[in-house]
Design an enzyme around this catalytic site. Structure first.
Site: not given
Length: 303
Positions: A240, A209, A17-18
């Site tokens: 992101c 991150h 997902r991310d």
């Protein structure tokens, strides 16, 4: 007295997902499914598998329904849902694990969902309450908990306040993120120590991150603060779309290697994890940055 660290840690894999939401192109659904299955074979027990978001803004997730329908059973497969529309799509499936996200920073939240943090909470609170009555596991993803790309340093009180609002409506987990990878180990220890003190009965995960290559150091100090749940992404993939300059998530294999070498159990097999990365790597728009993966692959190529 020696340093007290947890004996066991839970890794929440966020690569499908991310990790994939920030790709420049759509990765075919069958490759995603194989990636997810290989991660399960490696021992992953909790995973963000996809998100019900607008395909207009995040086209990489346009196959979410197919991914959810074919999701692996026997693990906690989590689906990110940003708003009521996403929730409605999730309710059309038999998946009972939802992740919602919100930025502590108003500027970041507006970039994500075109709403202030306060407005988002007003929409989310009744949704969470309803989902809890339906037996859902709710994971609240707290973005920009340390720094925001638009507003700079976030006061710790603001992050605690937002987490308190979620805890009050019964979320099961708070995933607290250093979205742009600016936190230092001292800041990690301070925030997570306070979160553990204020919310002793809520599961807390740390999400780092690796923009400035401090993610592992931040995980180490989070461990010292009592955190035993960590988000990570196989191959360190991700980023992101609304956080300029943010690099990928901390690499699952690097986290597992560090923890296992420290005698902390993760339940994840590194060789099988590399098999999962091998599935997705050829389809990515950039090379895998994880040092441990690249070193291991180079050594295998020489054999």
């Amino acid at each position: 007295m020696g340093l007290v660290l947890p004996e066991k840690v839970t890794i929440i894999e966020v690569g499908p997902r991310d990790g994939l939401q920030n790709e420049n192109h759509f990765i075919d659904t069958e490759t995603k499914k194989k990636f997810i299955q290989k991660l399960v074979f490696a021992g992953v027990q909790e995973m963000e598998i996809t998100s019900f978001v607008s395909p207009k803004w995040i086209p990489q997730m346009k196959d979410a329904a197919s991914i959810v329908i074919s999701r692996p059973r026997g693990i906690r497969s989590i689906v990110l849902v940003p708003n009521r529309k996403g929730i409605e799509k999730l309710l059309g499936t038999d998946c009972k694990n939802a992740a919602i996200f919100i930025g502590v920073s108003n500027s970041f939240n507006r970039k994500n969902v075109n709403k202030t943090t306060k407005d988002s909470m007003e929409e989310l609170i009744p949704i969470i309450t309803d989902l809890k009555t339906k037996g859902f596991f709710i994971r609240a993803c707290i973005s920009t908990a340390f720094y925001c790309p638009y507003e700079g340093k976030i006061p710790i009180e603001d992050t605690i306040k937002l987490c308190r609002e979620f805890a009050a409506v019964g979320v099961d987990e708070l995933s607290v993120a250093d979205t742009i990878g600016m936190a230092t180990p001292a800041e990690s220890f301070l925030l997570f120590s306070e979160l553990k003190r204020v919310f002793p009965s809520v599961m807390i995960a740390a999400h780092f991150h690796d923009t400035r290559k401090m993610a592992l150091a931040n995980i180490y100090t989070a461990l010292q603060a009592g955190i035993d749940r960590f988000d990570s992404s196989a191959g360190g993939i991700g980023g992101c779309p609304f956080a300029p300059g943010a690099s990928g998530n901390v690499a699952t294999e690097d986290v597992v290697y560090m923890l296992e070498r420290m005698g902390i159990e993760t339940g994840i097999n590194l060789e099988k994890l590399f098999d999962a990365i091998d599935v997705i790597a050829p389809h990515l728009s950039r090379e895998i940055e994880s040092g441990y993966y690249r070193l291991t692959k180079k050594a295998k190529d020489k054999m």
